[in-house]
Design a protein around this motif. Structure first.
Motif, PDB file in Angstrom:
ATOM      1  N   ALA A   1      62.016  31.993  75.939  1.00 36.53           N
ATOM      2  CA  ALA A   1      60.998  32.500  76.854  1.00 36.53           C
ATOM      3  C   ALA A   1      61.610  32.743  78.235  1.00 36.53           C
ATOM      4  O   ALA A   1      62.250  31.849  78.802  1.00 36.53           O
ATOM      5  CB  ALA A   1      59.842  31.515  76.961  1.00 36.53           C
TER       6      ALA A   1
ATOM      7  N   HIS B   1      55.178  35.007  79.673  1.00 35.54           N
ATOM      8  CA  HIS B   1      56.599  34.917  79.346  1.00 35.54           C
ATOM      9  C   HIS B   1      56.981  36.034  78.361  1.00 35.54           C
ATOM     10  O   HIS B   1      56.247  36.303  77.406  1.00 35.54           O
ATOM     11  CB  HIS B   1      56.938  33.570  78.720  1.00 35.54           C
ATOM     12  CG  HIS B   1      56.880  32.418  79.676  1.00 35.54           C
ATOM     13  ND1 HIS B   1      55.684  31.864  80.113  1.00 35.54           N
ATOM     14  CD2 HIS B   1      57.883  31.713  80.279  1.00 35.54           C
ATOM     15  CE1 HIS B   1      55.935  30.864  80.932  1.00 35.54           C
ATOM     16  NE2 HIS B   1      57.262  30.748  81.058  1.00 35.54           N
TER      17      HIS B   1
ATOM     18  N   VAL C   1      59.430  37.109  75.402  1.00 39.38           N
ATOM     19  CA  VAL C   1      60.170  36.374  74.376  1.00 39.38           C
ATOM     20  C   VAL C   1      61.313  37.263  73.848  1.00 39.38           C
ATOM     21  O   VAL C   1      61.085  38.400  73.443  1.00 39.38           O
ATOM     22  CB  VAL C   1      59.252  35.953  73.213  1.00 39.38           C
ATOM     23  CG1 VAL C   1      60.050  35.157  72.171  1.00 39.38           C
ATOM     24  CG2 VAL C   1      58.078  35.145  73.724  1.00 39.38           C
TER      25      VAL C   1
ATOM     26  N   VAL D   1      52.587  35.027  75.635  1.00 40.97           N
ATOM     27  CA  VAL D   1      53.897  35.583  75.283  1.00 40.97           C
ATOM     28  C   VAL D   1      53.784  37.087  75.028  1.00 40.97           C
ATOM     29  O   VAL D   1      52.827  37.559  74.407  1.00 40.97           O
ATOM     30  CB  VAL D   1      54.509  34.881  74.055  1.00 40.97           C
ATOM     31  CG1 VAL D   1      54.794  33.414  74.361  1.00 40.97           C
ATOM     32  CG2 VAL D   1      53.614  35.002  72.833  1.00 40.97           C
TER      33      VAL D   1
ATOM     34  N   VAL E   1      54.605  27.438  78.538  1.00 42.93           N
ATOM     35  CA  VAL E   1      54.375  28.748  77.928  1.00 42.93           C
ATOM     36  C   VAL E   1      53.017  28.780  77.228  1.00 42.93           C
ATOM     37  O   VAL E   1      52.731  27.953  76.365  1.00 42.93           O
ATOM     38  CB  VAL E   1      55.495  29.082  76.925  1.00 42.93           C
ATOM     39  CG1 VAL E   1      55.220  30.423  76.271  1.00 42.93           C
ATOM     40  CG2 VAL E   1      56.838  29.089  77.621  1.00 42.93           C
TER      41      VAL E   1
END
Length: 953
Positions: free
Chosen positions: A219, A234, A236, A281, A278
């Motif tokens: 991340a 975040h 990925v 994502v 996190v």
């Protein structure tokens, strides 16, 4: 005891000292010794002097061990082609060569150092180079004798070696041609690098093996974005090279890829992951299911969707940003056309030090390599994260519990990690260790830079080529044009090398080694530009001629620079040239140096792997300096596999040793195997296959033995003009004319499997099973002066001279033995030329007639053989045949010849009925001399009319 007369002494049985048992393993060395004592190769050069030349330029093997089956197959095939061209009357020299520089030899010398616990880097480079030279000299000597034992004929006393002083001077001279024409540059780009050998590698020095790697999802926190929906989320990324994360500088997205932001309602964190804060994502929409499965996401909501273009201007930060410095810098999102949704997350982390796409994209956006990974694969000591640690190719270093994953986990950025990703990965073919892509300063030959400098001296042919091309043609364009103008055998090879050249990157020509030809350039200490002074270059070449490549390492550089340049202003370059540049230059110091400027090889011949190796490096070197390919034609052969079609390896215990075959069975058996294979593809060799080859050899040998015996005492006075010969003899001459045309065509196409098959089929089917079988009665029992017997022996003499020549390129030892048996005082068979076959012998009418007669003969033979096997007949001579033929033309055809003699039966009658054969045991008596059952023989053992005339006449 029988009182019947013994007529054995009146029968003309064949006589020859030529043994059926070959004993090749013992005989061949003596033949080799005679060739050497007689200087057969030198004789051949004098005999063919002034003739049309055919040059097969030898691709150089490495001088670093005993030969293997691949070597044997390659050299034998070359020798067969060279001998066949010589047989055609051409001047076909063969200059063997060896590649003596580079990693394979240096690695072997280093192994000896490591065994003594010595460090090569602490040894005087000149001394180390001397040891490499001695190692190469040793193996050149060993391999030379092994190649000679295969029967390969060539200039073994003066081969070309890339380590000879004149060769090293020529190689550096070719390099300086590139320099003078502006076709060199020094730059930092990712290249394949071996941390074990501490050098850049060429594609041809790399092999691919399946491995298992750690795959991780990491991340990257988004810290700035024009999209409010992406705040506090975040990105990925997925990678199978965790060691590249410490060198990350950006994240790439696909402009046309669809992306989604997932809000995670529930995460079933997998063991070993470290999620931190996190909760949202960003991944490619098409990969949501794959990502969720890897990350253990049990429940999610898509809170935003958009195109990759929406991500422009987004910035993330490195998971280890708290380390400051390099790691605290922003990681921009960059548009990359190479991003796909085949696997991963649809977002690709960019490390310009360690990937071609990464390097180009980051360079276009002002992000330069940082050179964090050192020569040995460890992070440099001053690197803030994992400094001094590695090696980066160590699986433990990249493992889910290794230092990289542990630190990412602690930082709350490791979303998933598992050691279960299986894929193909490049390895050094020498050390067998994994290689990496690593950005280092290297010397390159550009593929797409226009070649504008035409100051290099060129021959008339090269000038014509350049006139055809644009003055701004690039090396890639010039090479692709040359590929189209080259003959490729097989034709499909053209597409393969075209694709390789069309898609290849710039040529990395520098290596960080000690043994080889140095990149003898002077770089300006202020500008970094290399010196382009023809006078300086000429002095460098002369120094190499006098002292070899060592002259550069011990040089008075001011003397080489001369009065126009100060040594203090220039830095001598000490990188070593890519060994493929060495071998790619062999045409210059072998073909052109021996046969004249501008002369090209007629043929290059190597294994299929050389499309990315020698074929290509030779092509690029010649196109860059001469504007055309160094060859007119290229032949590609496959690899030698074991009997089950597996690659040979010591670990499998399936290596077939050519030296063992030679010592046990003889080189001619191996040579016949090579010629008999479909060598354009991969070929198999093993006990059963070689047993079949031995059977084929024995049949050929038996054919020669029969010819030698049957021709005992033959003289020109016995000859019969073709026009006066029986039709059977003229038919065989027709077949010989057809064979001759077939063999010439096969020779032109380098198709020696077709050549060997045609030759053996002719010997076995047309001669032994047909012509010899029918005429043995005439040979043994007719009067010595009878026209039929003399005609037969005349044709046998013609066949002998043709077949021994046809066989000579393949069975070089046996052909010499056969020739010397008949002509013990004559010069070698290999000084002879292609047999003279009269075009008038080809007679389609006779051919069609006797082809049909042979078909009808086969019907009789098939009917007789079962009775012989069941012992109802002792031989076919005891059979009386009734041949039923419904076709009137067939009945007339059979009536036009002595068909009983052709079928080797006592009597044969033709009936008008549906096609069929009736066999009965004859009641006729047998002649005591010829054993034929004939009506004039009144009782067994008495003579027929012919035999009575011969014996008593």
């Amino acid at each position: 005891m029988s009182d019947a007369p013994d007529y054995r002494e009146t029968v003309f049985l064949p006589k020859t000292a030529f043994p059926m048992k070959a004993g090749l393993a013992a005989k061949e060395p003596a033949i080799l010794a005679k060739w050497a004592a007689d200087d057969l190769y030198g004789q051949l050069r004098k005999t063919r002097e002034g003739r049309e030349r055919f040059i097969l330029h030898d691709g150089p093997p490495y001088a670093n061990g005993d030969i293997h089956m691949g070597h044997a197959m390659n050299k034998v095939l070359k020798d067969i082609i060279v001998r066949s061209q010589s047989l055609l009357g051409k001047d076909a020299p063969y200059v063997p060569g060896w590649d003596c520089h580079g990693l394979p030899i240096e690695w072997k010398v280093e192994e000896a150092y490591r065994a003594k616990k010595l460090n090569k880097d602490e040894v005087d480079p000149v001394l180390f180079r001397a040891e490499c030279r001695a190692y190469a000299e040793k193996w050149v000597g060993v391999q030379r004798e092994q190649f000679k034992r295969l029967g390969v004929m060539g200039d073994w006393d003066d081969p070309y070696l890339t380590m000879k002083f004149d060769a090293e001077a020529a190689i550096v001279g070719e390099l300086l041609k590139f320099a003078e024409s502006g076709q060199l540059y020094r730059g930092a780009k990712p290249v394949m690098w071996s941390p074990v050998e501490k050098t850049a590698l060429a594609e041809a020095e790399v092999e691919y093996e399946d491995i298992t790697s750690t795959q991780i999802d990491v991340a990257f926190e988004i810290v700035s974005t024009p999209l409010a929906d992406l705040e506090n989320s975040h990105a990925v990324i997925w990678t199978t090279t965790p060691w590249t994360i410490p060198v990350n500088q950006a994240i790439a997205y696909g402009p046309e890829v669809d992306y989604s932001l997932l809000h995670l309602n529930r995460v079933d964190q997998k063991q070993g992951s470290g999620w931190g804060e996190v909760s949202h994502v960003l991944v490619a929409t098409a990969l949501i299911d794959d990502v969720c499965a890897r990350l253990g996401i049990a429940d999610h909501i898509v809170v935003w969707s958009g195109k990759g273009t929406d991500l422009a201007g987004t910035v993330a930060r490195h998971p280890m940003h708290k380390l400051g410095g390099f790691f605290a810098k922003p990681r921009p999102f960059l548009a990359g056309d190479f991003v796909t949704t085949d696997t991963g997350t649809g977002l690709v982390h960019m490390a310009p030090d360690h990937g071609e796409d990464d390097f180009l994209l980051c360079k276009a956006n002002g992000l330069d390599p940082v050179f964090a990974v050192a020569d040995d694969g460890k992070y440099r000591e001053d690197w803030a994260w994992l400094g001094g640690q590695g090696s980066v190719i160590n699986p433990k270093f990249n493992a889910p519990d290794g230092p990289i994953c542990s630190d990412l986990r602690e930082a709350g950025a490791l979303l998933a990690a598992s050691y279960d990703y299986k894929h193909s990965y490049p390895h050094s073919w020498r050390s067998k260790a994994k290689v990496i892509f690593r950005c280092t300063p290297q010397w390159f030959i550009p593929m797409d830079r226009p070649i504008k400098d035409t100051a290099i001296p060129r021959c008339a042919e090269e000038e014509a080529i350049l006139a055809r091309q644009s003055n701004a043609a690039t090396l890639r364009e010039t090479a692709l044009d040359a590929i189209e103008r080259t003959r490729w055998v097989p034709e499909k090879a053209r597409n393969r090398i075209h694709a390789m050249v069309d898609g290849r990157p710039d040529w990395v020509i520098s290596r960080q080694r000690a043994w080889g030809v140095p990149i003898a350039l002077y770089a300006n200490r202020k500008t970094g530009e290399y010196l382009r002074d023809p006078a300086v270059n000429a002095r460098i070449v002369e120094a190499f001629k006098a002292g070899g490549a060592d002259a550069w390492f011990t040089a008075d550089h001011q003397a080489l620079l001369g009065p126009d340049h100060a040594a203090a202003d220039y830095e001598p370059q000490n990188d070593i040239l890519d060994v493929w540049f060495d071998s790619g230059s062999t045409h210059a110091f072998t073909v052109e140096a021996r046969y004249g400027e501008g002369v090209r090889a007629n043929l290059y011949l190597e294994g299929s792997d050389q499309h990315r190796g020698w074929f290509q490096s030779s092509l690029l070197e010649s196109c860059g300096t001469r504007g055309r390919a160094p060859y007119e034609a290229v032949l590609t052969h496959g690899f030698a596999l074991d009997g089950q079609g597996r690659k040979m390896s010591k670990s499998l215990g399936n290596v077939v040793d050519p030296l063992k075959i030679i010592n046990e069975s003889g080189a001619d058996i191996l040579r016949l195997w090579v010629a008999s294979t479909d060598y354009f593809e991969d070929v198999r060799i093993g006990k059963e296959i070689l047993s079949g080859t031995s059977d084929a050899y024995r049949k050929l040998r038996n054919t020669f033995r029969y010819l030698l015996g049957a021709l005992d005492g033959f003289t020109d006075a016995e000859r019969v003009p073709v026009a006066e010969m029986p039709e059977l003899e003229r038919y065989v001459l027709h077949l010989l004319a057809s064979l001759d045309a077939e063999l010439r065509s096969a020779t032109d196409g380098f198709e020696f499997n077709a050549y060997a098959r045609a030759l053996t089929d002719f010997a076995n089917n047309d001669l032994s099973a047909f012509f010899f079988d029918i005429r043995k009665d005439s040979l043994y029992c007719d009067a010595a002066g009878s026209v039929k017997r003399r005609a037969y022996r005349t044709v046998l003499d013609t066949l002998f001279h043709a077949l021994v020549r046809y066989a000579a390129p393949i069975l070089c030892f046996t052909a010499e033995e056969v020739w010397a048996t008949r002509y013990p005082d004559a010069a070698s068979i290999h000084l002879q030329e292609w047999p003279v076959v009269d075009a008038g012998w080809a007679d389609d009418a006779i051919g069609a007639k006797w082809d049909r007669l042979r078909q009808l003969r086969a019907l009789v033979t098939e009917a007789v053989e079962p009775l012989r096997r069941e012992k109802q007949l002792g031989s076919s001579l005891e059979a009386e045949i009734t041949l039923a033929l419904g076709d009137a033309g067939d009945r007339a055809l059979v009536a036009s010849v002595p068909f009983d003699e052709i079928c080797i039966v006592s009597a044969l009658a033709v009936a008008e009925a549906a096609e069929g054969v009736a066999v009965a045991v004859t009641a006729r008596h047998k002649c005591g001399r010829c054993w034929r059952h004939l009506p004039e023989v009144t009782q067994d053992g008495t003579l027929c009319a012919r035999c009575d005339e011969v014996v008593n006449g």
